[in-house]
Motif scaffolding. Structure first.
Motif, PDB file in Angstrom:
ATOM      1  N   ASP A  46       0.814  -1.214   0.000  1.00 49.17           N
ATOM      2  CA  ASP A  46       0.000   0.000   0.000  1.00 49.17           C
ATOM      3  C   ASP A  46       0.847   1.263   0.000  1.00 49.17           C
ATOM      4  O   ASP A  46       0.308   2.372   0.049  1.00 49.17           O
TER       5      ASP A  46
ATOM      6  N   TRP B  39       1.003   6.555   0.988  1.00 50.66           N
ATOM      7  CA  TRP B  39       0.230   5.403   1.458  1.00 50.66           C
ATOM      8  C   TRP B  39      -1.205   5.568   0.994  1.00 50.66           C
ATOM      9  O   TRP B  39      -1.799   6.640   1.143  1.00 50.66           O
TER      10      TRP B  39
ATOM     11  N   PRO C 286      -6.231   0.776   1.939  1.00 54.63           N
ATOM     12  CA  PRO C 286      -6.848  -0.346   1.211  1.00 54.63           C
ATOM     13  C   PRO C 286      -8.362  -0.397   1.378  1.00 54.63           C
ATOM     14  O   PRO C 286      -9.053  -1.010   0.549  1.00 54.63           O
TER      15      PRO C 286
ATOM     16  N   ARG D 221      -9.569   4.434  -5.381  1.00 56.41           N
ATOM     17  CA  ARG D 221      -8.400   3.780  -4.784  1.00 56.41           C
ATOM     18  C   ARG D 221      -7.594   3.054  -5.845  1.00 56.41           C
ATOM     19  O   ARG D 221      -6.359   3.200  -5.927  1.00 56.41           O
TER      20      ARG D 221
ATOM     21  N   ARG E  87      -3.759   3.974  -7.067  1.00 62.68           N
ATOM     22  CA  ARG E  87      -2.703   2.960  -6.994  1.00 62.68           C
ATOM     23  C   ARG E  87      -2.074   2.716  -8.361  1.00 62.68           C
ATOM     24  O   ARG E  87      -0.843   2.612  -8.473  1.00 62.68           O
TER      25      ARG E  87
END
Length: 395
Positions: A23, A168, A171, A179, A183
């Motif tokens: 993460d 960071w 999750p 998200r 990522r």
């Protein structure tokens, strides 16, 4: 090989924070990590407003603008020098709220209030942990409050590394599609090119030489090197005009190695900084104004390892006199964040800031009076510095 997921850095950050290495994503500088996140946010939800504060560095606002959002400034709370949830106004255009741990002060009540405000607006809570690498604001059950947390390994931060940053990504972010997009954008960053890698390698030597030259010569030479692309400054000229000089990238292997080598010493450094904060508070709490969060923590013997200790002088003239006194005593005191949007921007309007805005009265008052004391010293030196401050303000 990309730095993400392959280094001791992500494993150590995960260990320190009770998170997972996968993460964490490494970036050339923290500001570029923030830019990637905010660009993904604009792509996913459309450009909007990002709530931040003027008691910060211009480079913490530049990514908002570069990503296509408008910066909206909220007033800070005197206790934490972070956005005051009680003064915060959000709306349908609010895309994100920045939770800045100013000088490394983590205030649980502030984090909780901004989390609630972000949830009410359907906005991202973006944690700025540039001053407290490897530390997150946490709920009572230990879970981080933030959706995204940005950490810095850069100049004048907790580590002596000067370059690099980490992001960071929670999750369990409520918007799973956002998200995954964040990522993906972070994971696909290319490593910096050879020129920026070389500039990072010679940065310390360049500054050591420049700092030994007469001030006028040093200033002229430094500006020339920056214009020629031969020096990567802590803050580039374009970063005082609402821009960023480079495209986002991941750090080079050399930069990652420097961070990996420095991280093991962070525990000892934090302990020493916390002890310095203790010394400062013991000597100064009754003669100068300190943010209440720091004083309250001291009363509970829970001092945080601050990057610097913020002291609020009586007024702007008193702050300047105190800085002069400290300089004469060979103390490397700082003036973060005087002026607002430190070290000052060419046109505040570009940043959405109108000096004198009554809605930012607490922030502007703090800007006028802030002096910060070093915590990267021995405890004995901290006591000496505290004595200099005490004599100056008492006299």
């Amino acid at each position: 090989m990309t730095p993400h997921g392959t280094t001791a850095v992500t494993r150590e950050l995960a260990r320190r924070t009770g998170t997972q290495p996968g993460d964490w994503f490494l970036v050339h500088k923290a500001r570029y990590g923030m830019e990637v996140v905010l660009r993904a946010l604009a792509e996913h939800r459309g450009p909007g407003e990002v709530v931040t504060q003027i008691l910060t560095c211009a480079t913490a606002v530049d990514p908002i603008l570069v990503a296509g959002h408008a910066a909206v400034h909220a007033d800070v709370a005197p206790a934490s020098l972070a956005i005051d949830p009680a003064q915060l106004v959000v709306g349908e255009r609010t895309r994100a709220i920045v939770l800045q741990h100013t000088f490394g002060v983590i205030d649980a009540a502030t984090a909780r209030g901004l989390r609630d405000a972000a949830d009410d607006a359907g906005a991202l809570l973006l944690e700025d942990s540039a001053h407290c690498v490897g530390r997150l604001a946490r709920r009572p059950d230990g879970r981080p409050y933030a959706d995204v947390s940005v950490h810095s390994f850069g100049v004048e931060k907790m580590l002596p590394t000067r370059f690099g940053g980490a992001v960071w990504v929670a999750p369990d972010m409520a918007d799973a599609a956002l998200r995954d997009l964040v990522r993906a954008r972070l994971a696909e960053l290319p490593a910096v090119g050879r020129r920026l890698d070389l500039l990072a390698r010679v940065y310390r030597t360049q500054n050591r030489v420049l700092n030994r030259l007469p001030r006028r010569v040093s200033r002229t030479l430094r500006s020339g090197l920056v214009r020629a692309g031969l020096l990567d400054p802590a803050i580039a000229p374009v970063e005082m005009r609402g821009g960023l000089p480079y495209r986002p990238s991941a750090p080079s292997a050399w930069m990652v190695a420097q961070v990996a080598a420095a991280l093991p010493a962070l525990d000892a450094d934090e302990s020493r900084r916390a002890a310095c904060v203790t010394a400062y508070v013991d000597v100064l709490a009754d003669v100068v104004e300190l943010p209440a969060t720091i004083v309250d923590a001291a009363s509970r013997a829970e001092l945080q390892p601050l990057l610097r200790l913020p002291v609020l002088a009586r007024d702007e003239d008193a702050a300047e006199r105190l800085l002069a006194t400290l300089t004469a005593a060979h103390v490397h005191a700082g003036r973060w964040y005087r002026p607002a949007l430190f070290p000052g921007v060419d046109d505040p309007a570009v940043y959405g800031y109108a000096p004198g805005d009554p809605r930012l009265a607490v922030s502007e008052d703090a800007v006028s009076r802030l002096v910060n004391l070093p915590t990267n010293v021995t405890v004995e030196r901290a006591r000496e510095i505290a004595s200099v401050v005490r004599r100056a303000v008492s006299g």
